[in-house]
Design a protein around this motif. Structure first.
Motif, PDB file in Angstrom:
ATOM      1  N   SER A  59       0.832  -1.205   0.000  1.00 47.55           N
ATOM      2  CA  SER A  59       0.000   0.000   0.000  1.00 47.55           C
ATOM      3  C   SER A  59       0.866   1.255   0.000  1.00 47.55           C
ATOM      4  CB  SER A  59      -0.924   0.018   1.224  1.00 47.55           C
ATOM      5  OG  SER A  59      -1.851  -1.038   1.158  1.00 47.55           O
ATOM      6  N   ALA A  60       1.941   1.234   0.772  1.00 52.90           N
ATOM      7  CA  ALA A  60       2.857   2.380   0.800  1.00 52.90           C
ATOM      8  C   ALA A  60       3.502   2.565  -0.571  1.00 52.90           C
ATOM      9  CB  ALA A  60       3.919   2.189   1.876  1.00 52.90           C
ATOM     10  N   VAL A  61       3.870   1.473  -1.194  1.00 48.54           N
ATOM     11  CA  VAL A  61       4.466   1.546  -2.534  1.00 48.54           C
ATOM     12  C   VAL A  61       3.447   2.100  -3.524  1.00 48.54           C
ATOM     13  CG1 VAL A  61       5.403   0.186  -4.443  1.00 48.54           C
ATOM     14  CG2 VAL A  61       6.147  -0.266  -2.100  1.00 48.54           C
ATOM     15  N   ASP A  62       2.202   1.666  -3.411  1.00 46.55           N
ATOM     16  CA  ASP A  62       1.153   2.172  -4.296  1.00 46.55           C
ATOM     17  C   ASP A  62       1.013   3.683  -4.176  1.00 46.55           C
ATOM     18  OD1 ASP A  62       0.598  -0.369  -5.211  1.00 46.55           O
ATOM     19  OD2 ASP A  62      -1.136  -0.661  -3.886  1.00 46.55           O
ATOM     20  N   VAL A  63       1.125   4.208  -2.964  1.00 47.32           N
ATOM     21  CA  VAL A  63       1.044   5.658  -2.767  1.00 47.32           C
ATOM     22  C   VAL A  63       2.237   6.338  -3.426  1.00 47.32           C
ATOM     23  CG1 VAL A  63       1.107   7.510  -1.054  1.00 47.32           C
ATOM     24  CG2 VAL A  63      -0.326   5.497  -0.662  1.00 47.32           C
ATOM     25  N   LEU A  64       3.430   5.804  -3.194  1.00 48.17           N
ATOM     26  CA  LEU A  64       4.645   6.421  -3.735  1.00 48.17           C
ATOM     27  C   LEU A  64       4.706   6.387  -5.259  1.00 48.17           C
ATOM     28  CD1 LEU A  64       7.258   5.171  -1.155  1.00 48.17           C
ATOM     29  CD2 LEU A  64       6.439   7.503  -1.480  1.00 48.17           C
ATOM     30  N   GLU A  65       4.031   5.440  -5.870  1.00 51.24           N
ATOM     31  CA  GLU A  65       4.030   5.369  -7.330  1.00 51.24           C
ATOM     32  C   GLU A  65       3.396   6.603  -7.961  1.00 51.24           C
ATOM     33  OE1 GLU A  65       2.268   1.589  -8.229  1.00 51.24           O
ATOM     34  OE2 GLU A  65       4.195   0.561  -8.101  1.00 51.24           O
ATOM     35  N   ALA A  66       2.682   7.389  -7.174  1.00 49.85           N
ATOM     36  CA  ALA A  66       2.105   8.634  -7.688  1.00 49.85           C
ATOM     37  C   ALA A  66       3.194   9.615  -8.109  1.00 49.85           C
ATOM     38  CB  ALA A  66       1.213   9.288  -6.628  1.00 49.85           C
ATOM     39  N   GLY A  68       5.888   8.746  -9.705  1.00 48.68           N
ATOM     40  CA  GLY A  68       6.562   8.250 -10.899  1.00 48.68           C
ATOM     41  C   GLY A  68       7.737   7.382 -10.534  1.00 48.68           C
ATOM     42  N   GLY A  69       8.487   6.970 -11.524  1.00 49.89           N
ATOM     43  CA  GLY A  69       9.622   6.085 -11.278  1.00 49.89           C
ATOM     44  C   GLY A  69       9.208   4.646 -11.467  1.00 49.89           C
ATOM     45  N   SER A  70      10.186   3.774 -11.450  1.00 53.54           N
ATOM     46  CA  SER A  70       9.905   2.361 -11.655  1.00 53.54           C
ATOM     47  C   SER A  70       9.606   1.686 -10.330  1.00 53.54           C
ATOM     48  CB  SER A  70      11.103   1.685 -12.312  1.00 53.54           C
ATOM     49  OG  SER A  70      12.239   1.825 -11.481  1.00 53.54           O
ATOM     50  N   PRO A  71       8.806   0.604 -10.346  1.00 55.19           N
ATOM     51  CA  PRO A  71       8.539  -0.132  -9.115  1.00 55.19           C
ATOM     52  C   PRO A  71       9.844  -0.601  -8.471  1.00 55.19           C
ATOM     53  CG  PRO A  71       7.096  -0.867 -10.870  1.00 55.19           C
ATOM     54  CD  PRO A  71       8.131   0.046 -11.488  1.00 55.19           C
ATOM     55  N   GLY A  72       9.910  -0.480  -7.167  1.00 54.17           N
ATOM     56  CA  GLY A  72      11.098  -0.902  -6.455  1.00 54.17           C
ATOM     57  C   GLY A  72      12.138   0.198  -6.307  1.00 54.17           C
ATOM     58  N   SER A  73      11.987   1.294  -7.042  1.00 49.85           N
ATOM     59  CA  SER A  73      12.951   2.387  -6.915  1.00 49.85           C
ATOM     60  C   SER A  73      12.512   3.304  -5.781  1.00 49.85           C
ATOM     61  CB  SER A  73      13.044   3.181  -8.220  1.00 49.85           C
ATOM     62  OG  SER A  73      11.835   3.836  -8.480  1.00 49.85           O
ATOM     63  N   VAL A  74      13.435   4.050  -5.264  1.00 48.10           N
ATOM     64  CA  VAL A  74      13.116   5.005  -4.202  1.00 48.10           C
ATOM     65  C   VAL A  74      12.617   6.286  -4.864  1.00 48.10           C
ATOM     66  CG1 VAL A  74      14.044   6.351  -2.307  1.00 48.10           C
ATOM     67  CG2 VAL A  74      14.855   4.018  -2.684  1.00 48.10           C
ATOM     68  N   ALA A  75      11.445   6.714  -4.450  1.00 48.88           N
ATOM     69  CA  ALA A  75      10.874   7.931  -5.004  1.00 48.88           C
ATOM     70  C   ALA A  75      11.369   9.124  -4.208  1.00 48.88           C
ATOM     71  CB  ALA A  75       9.351   7.864  -4.961  1.00 48.88           C
ATOM     72  N   CYS A  76      11.922  10.077  -4.878  1.00 48.45           N
ATOM     73  CA  CYS A  76      12.395  11.293  -4.223  1.00 48.45           C
ATOM     74  C   CYS A  76      11.775  12.493  -4.901  1.00 48.45           C
ATOM     75  CB  CYS A  76      13.915  11.403  -4.328  1.00 48.45           C
ATOM     76  SG  CYS A  76      14.789  10.058  -3.529  1.00 48.45           S
ATOM     77  N   PHE A  77      11.527  13.506  -4.102  1.00 48.04           N
ATOM     78  CA  PHE A  77      11.038  14.764  -4.668  1.00 48.04           C
ATOM     79  C   PHE A  77      11.520  15.904  -3.858  1.00 48.04           C
ATOM     80  CE2 PHE A  77       7.693  13.387  -1.835  1.00 48.04           C
ATOM     81  CZ  PHE A  77       7.166  14.515  -1.279  1.00 48.04           C
TER      82      PHE A  77
END
Length: 77
Positions: A59-66, A68-77
């Motif tokens: 669920s946390a990953v699903d939120v972070l996918e907003a 962008g980036g590839s699954p499994g990557s760390v999303a930074c902004f």
């Protein structure tokens, strides 16, 4: 959240959550709401804390996918 954590939750959000017909649908709606919020504040904040309720890391990953980036990557902004 509103009752247990005493967090101010807008009525519009509570309405969206209560309209979900099943617990799974409520989780999906919660993820959608979290994604919308993250996108809305993206340019105004330096970071956000995303939690995995009840160990639901997907669920946390699903939120972070907003963000962008590839699954499994760390999303930074």
């Amino acid at each position: 959240m509103k009752n247990e954590l005493r967090v101010s939750v807008p009525d519009s959000i509570l309405e969206r959550m209560t309209k979900a017909p099943t617990p799974e649908a409520a989780r999906e709606e919660g993820i959608l709401i979290a994604r919308e919020m993250l996108i809305a504040v993206r340019e105004m904040v330096q970071g956000a804390q995303i939690s995995a309720p009840q160990g639901r890391y997907a669920s946390a990953v699903d939120v972070l996918e907003a963000l962008g980036g590839s699954p499994g990557s760390v999303a930074c902004f």
